[in-house]
Design an enzyme around this catalytic site. Sequence first.
Site, PDB file in Angstrom:
ATOM      1  CG  HIS A   1     -11.508   1.136  -0.163  1.00 32.46           C
ATOM      2  ND1 HIS A   1     -11.927   1.081  -1.511  1.00 32.46           N
ATOM      3  CD2 HIS A   1     -10.614   2.399  -0.540  1.00 32.46           C
ATOM      4  CE1 HIS A   1     -11.638   1.830  -2.166  1.00 32.46           C
ATOM      5  NE2 HIS A   1     -10.817   2.520  -1.709  1.00 32.46           N
TER       6      HIS A   1
ATOM      7  NE  ARG B   1      -4.555   5.641  10.508  1.00 31.59           N
ATOM      8  CZ  ARG B   1      -4.225   6.841   9.961  1.00 31.59           C
ATOM      9  NH1 ARG B   1      -4.646   7.911  10.517  1.00 31.59           N
ATOM     10  NH2 ARG B   1      -3.211   6.779   9.069  1.00 31.59           N
TER      11      ARG B   1
ATOM     12  CG  HIS C   1      -7.765  10.973  -4.010  1.00 28.14           C
ATOM     13  ND1 HIS C   1      -8.367   9.700  -3.562  1.00 28.14           N
ATOM     14  CD2 HIS C   1      -7.906  10.768  -5.239  1.00 28.14           C
ATOM     15  CE1 HIS C   1      -8.786   8.989  -4.429  1.00 28.14           C
ATOM     16  NE2 HIS C   1      -8.734   9.818  -5.384  1.00 28.14           N
TER      17      HIS C   1
ATOM     18  CE1 TYR D   1      -7.654   6.959  -9.411  1.00 33.89           C
ATOM     19  CE2 TYR D   1      -7.697   8.848  -7.991  1.00 33.89           C
ATOM     20  CZ  TYR D   1      -8.320   7.902  -8.831  1.00 33.89           C
ATOM     21  OH  TYR D   1      -9.640   7.614  -8.511  1.00 33.89           O
TER      22      TYR D   1
HETATM   23  C1  HEM Z   1       0.378  -9.146   4.052  1.00 33.03           C
HETATM   24  C2  HEM Z   1      -1.044  -8.861   4.168  1.00 33.03           C
HETATM   25  C3  HEM Z   1      -1.487  -7.836   4.881  1.00 33.03           C
HETATM   26  C4  HEM Z   1      -2.267  -7.808   5.936  1.00 33.03           C
HETATM   27  C5  HEM Z   1      -2.927  -8.850   6.831  1.00 33.03           C
HETATM   28  C6  HEM Z   1      -2.675  -6.347   6.338  1.00 33.03           C
HETATM   29  C7  HEM Z   1      -3.370  -5.977   7.490  1.00 33.03           C
HETATM   30  C8  HEM Z   1      -3.440  -4.668   7.902  1.00 33.03           C
HETATM   31  C9  HEM Z   1      -4.428  -4.494   8.805  1.00 33.03           C
HETATM   32  C10 HEM Z   1      -5.211  -5.360   9.909  1.00 33.03           C
HETATM   33  C11 HEM Z   1      -4.846  -2.939   9.094  1.00 33.03           C
HETATM   34  C12 HEM Z   1      -5.424  -2.203   9.945  1.00 33.03           C
HETATM   35  C13 HEM Z   1      -4.574  -1.649  11.163  1.00 33.03           C
HETATM   36  C14 HEM Z   1      -5.512  -0.706  11.908  1.00 33.03           C
HETATM   37  O1  HEM Z   1      -6.439  -0.036  11.168  1.00 33.03           O
HETATM   38  O2  HEM Z   1      -5.603  -0.832  12.825  1.00 33.03           O
HETATM   39  C15 HEM Z   1      -3.617  -2.351   7.820  1.00 33.03           C
HETATM   40  C16 HEM Z   1      -3.428  -0.879   7.519  1.00 33.03           C
HETATM   41  C17 HEM Z   1      -2.798  -0.766   6.488  1.00 33.03           C
HETATM   42  N1  HEM Z   1      -2.311  -1.411   5.397  1.00 33.03           N
HETATM   43 FE1  HEM Z   1      -2.035  -3.283   5.451  1.00 33.03          FE
HETATM   44  N2  HEM Z   1      -1.922  -5.403   5.461  1.00 33.03           N
HETATM   45  C18 HEM Z   1      -1.323  -6.255   4.491  1.00 33.03           C
HETATM   46  C19 HEM Z   1      -0.529  -5.890   3.410  1.00 33.03           C
HETATM   47  C20 HEM Z   1      -0.656  -4.469   3.186  1.00 33.03           C
HETATM   48  C21 HEM Z   1      -0.131  -3.977   1.845  1.00 33.03           C
HETATM   49  C22 HEM Z   1       0.739  -4.798   0.956  1.00 33.03           C
HETATM   50  C23 HEM Z   1      -0.154  -2.802   2.041  1.00 33.03           C
HETATM   51  C24 HEM Z   1       0.244  -1.574   0.940  1.00 33.03           C
HETATM   52  C25 HEM Z   1       0.795  -1.803  -0.338  1.00 33.03           C
HETATM   53  C26 HEM Z   1      -0.841  -2.296   3.050  1.00 33.03           C
HETATM   54  C27 HEM Z   1      -1.215  -0.902   3.401  1.00 33.03           C
HETATM   55  C28 HEM Z   1      -1.856  -0.692   4.428  1.00 33.03           C
HETATM   56  C29 HEM Z   1      -1.914   0.714   4.869  1.00 33.03           C
HETATM   57  C30 HEM Z   1      -1.715   2.014   4.059  1.00 33.03           C
HETATM   58  C31 HEM Z   1      -2.821   0.595   6.183  1.00 33.03           C
HETATM   59  C32 HEM Z   1      -3.301   1.755   7.026  1.00 33.03           C
HETATM   60  C33 HEM Z   1      -2.205   2.068   7.979  1.00 33.03           C
HETATM   61  C34 HEM Z   1      -2.827   3.326   8.775  1.00 33.03           C
HETATM   62  O3  HEM Z   1      -3.933   3.361   9.373  1.00 33.03           O
HETATM   63  O4  HEM Z   1      -1.924   4.121   9.279  1.00 33.03           O
HETATM   64  N3  HEM Z   1      -1.200  -3.383   3.740  1.00 33.03           N
HETATM   65  N4  HEM Z   1      -3.143  -3.359   7.167  1.00 33.03           N
END
Ligand code: HEM
Lengths: 179, 53, 555
Positions: free
Chosen positions: C381, C445, C230, C234
Amino acid sequence: MTAPPANAEPQKESMGIDPYERNWIRFSIVLLVVFLTAVTVAGFAMGFQVPGEEARVDPATITEAGPFANPGVRQIAPGEFEVYVVSRTFNFDPAEIVVPQGATVTIYVTSQDVQHGFKITDTNVNMQVVPGQVSKLTYTFDRVGEFPYICHEYCGIGHAAMFGRVRVVPPSEFEEAGA
Amino acid sequence: MDEPVMETPGVDAEETEHFKPIGTLFVLAIFVATIILLWGSVYVILLSRGVTS
Amino acid sequence: MTISIERPTRELTDAEKRFVGWHMLVAIIALLVGSIFGPMQALQYSNVDLYQYLEPVIRSYYQGLTLHGVLNALVWTTFFIVGFTTLTTIKGLARPLSYPKVNWAGFWVMVVGLVTTAVPILLNQATVLYTFYPPLQASWAFYLGLTLVVVGSWVSGVGFFLTYRDWRRENPATRSPFIAFAGVLNMAMWQIATLGVAVEILTMLLPWSLGLIDATDPELARTYFWFTGHPLVYFWLLPAYISWYGMLPKQAGGKLFSDSLARLAFWLFLIVSVPVGFHHQFVDPGVPTAWKWIHATLTYSVFFPSMLTAFTVIASLEYAGRRRGGTGLVGWIRALPWKDPSVAAQLLAGILFLFGGIGGLTNASYNLNLIIHNTAWVPGHFHLTVATAVTLSFMGITYWLVPYITGKQLVSPRLALVQVWTWFVGMVIFSNAMHVLGLLGAPRRTPLGDAPYVPEEWNGHLLRTSIGGTILLVSVLIYGWIMLRTATGPKADPEDVPGIPIAESLRDPQLTPLWLDRFKPWLIAAGVLIVVAYGPQLWDQITGIQLNAPGWTPW
Ligand code: HEM
Ligand SMILES: [Cu+2]
């Protein structure tokens, strides 16, 4: 550059909070207290509780002895059921839970391998499933219908296919099935 | 803006005395209404989906 | 008469610019590579499978998701933050780093860690996602690499602390300059916070992946992880706040509305961002509901400094807008310099953060978590928070920072505006759809395009997710192009190179009470609160440890 100039009269330090901002601070605190009270009342007075500490198990032996050796639904009293669910890559055992409408069901879930998730769609039942731990929640199924329970924690390559179903049937149908 | 009230070097008396952030309060009022609406609707979903113990 | 203290200014030397620049280079490359997977995931939801083109390097959605989480949430953020707060520290204190070699050492340890982590991920030997929950078991190199990244950031942090200490000796009576103070505070918070994951990896996961112990205790590991997990958010957010409080008002033509409340907010983050981790474990087994409720309460209290921030930052902007001739209840908003891509990026980031805050409050609300835990709501979120409030702000910062450190001019500010707005629009669509999907019960995920249980009702929202993701892809590509062209472009006339924007505060910071400028009492308070709010339960879990979960690699 560092020490105060000799001729400086010290002026009193203060927070110098703007009156508008002061009111905003007060208001924010009230808002948060109200929200916290609402969830606390719902949780501890109305019974919308989260899972807590239940029991621990050894993932290596759950299928050999103890309640998880025979996963499935058992009636424990009129209208009251318990169900033991074993999660493993990539299915739930049992894959289907059938209960009569109005049944109060206590659900125990554990994992035989990695972490999984157990969320019954359209209900408040949502649990993290962790090997070595038993997750438990009790829920009353008031509506007839099919409620999938879906694995919501990544558990490996077949995770997206991991789910089961609660079928809530009218009481008459449940009797007929002789369950 | 009016005359500075105090002559205090380093303190922008003119600005601190006369700037009233009403626009900020207006934006925050909308924000709070949105919080109550959105958070409240999730709270209602919780209540509608039945107790878990 | 106030204690007038002349505040010296000093530009970064070329060596310092290079040091910051190296961090930016790694950060931006990580963001560009990591972000490619985001749109692929979003398109997968509508059954558009782009993964086939990445074979055999990327073998699954989950391997891609691991890269996406690690590169974006851990690498982009950490490298950017260490680089950026190095800049705010030396610029704010107007003095060089006391021991630049220490900071360089920190950087190289982080780089070695990054490579060590990347290799097993690319070899599909660490497809455990960025939370690496055991008993999914990654290659030891993955855990070792992550440890090195964290240790490297600690070393850099120590470099900050020593520099701050020396400055304090030289300037005993001066209030620390806000941007330096806040950057150092963020590093202090980070060092406390990462103790959890350090203990998790060093005492459990690393020896286990090396075969020194056979099995692990996954619930204890989760508790350690979220001790760090968490405050991690921050650690990402505070540097954006540094810019919103300490730089954006200047860029917008105004001043910081309240130096003392800005500092108070940061101190509150230091003391309450750690002892709240159980709010990520509301639906976990093995943690008593009483502790969950206590952490819910503490999480509410960490929402408070963000409410303060909302007022102070918006008021600073209103002040700017009115100085620029804006009038009325909302006219000042239009009067802000929206044509400046760096400002527009941060304003739009701030707007979406208001919604991210509402979602966060919902997540923290104890039993409301039953509705959304591990659903698509959660990525919905945090793409408003880390992927927009933080990332879009950081992008906005790079629009002056990269020109500043390279001595160039930003290539095509108009295209940069397009980038900023496409990010905003794409994210509004994407994140709204994800929130709704979550409320309907869609898990996170999960490649939902392949899931057998998806009801018809979800399809429209899945499609909207894909559309938002596609718009975001365009935005990412533009961003990469602008950065590349800017960095490789010709040197500009020094007149045309932007400086570091530093906002003055409306009131002389010397009037801010001394207790808001002393680390010791607050660090003690942070420690005490952690012991009280984590101690008993952590002790129970540690003394009750049962190492009975062997490792698995089911990918
Ligand atoms: C370019 C635009 C982006 C798109 C379209 C995008 C899309 C997604 C989607 C669809 C997921 C969900 C996947 C799932 O739960 O199965 C995801 C997970 C995630 N995204 Fe992005 N994302 C983008 C940019 C970013 C950026 C800039 C960050 C952080 C700086 C980020 C951080 C994360 C994280 C931490 C997860 C979770 C991974 C996990 O569940 O292990 N994303 N993203
Ligand atoms: Cu599973």
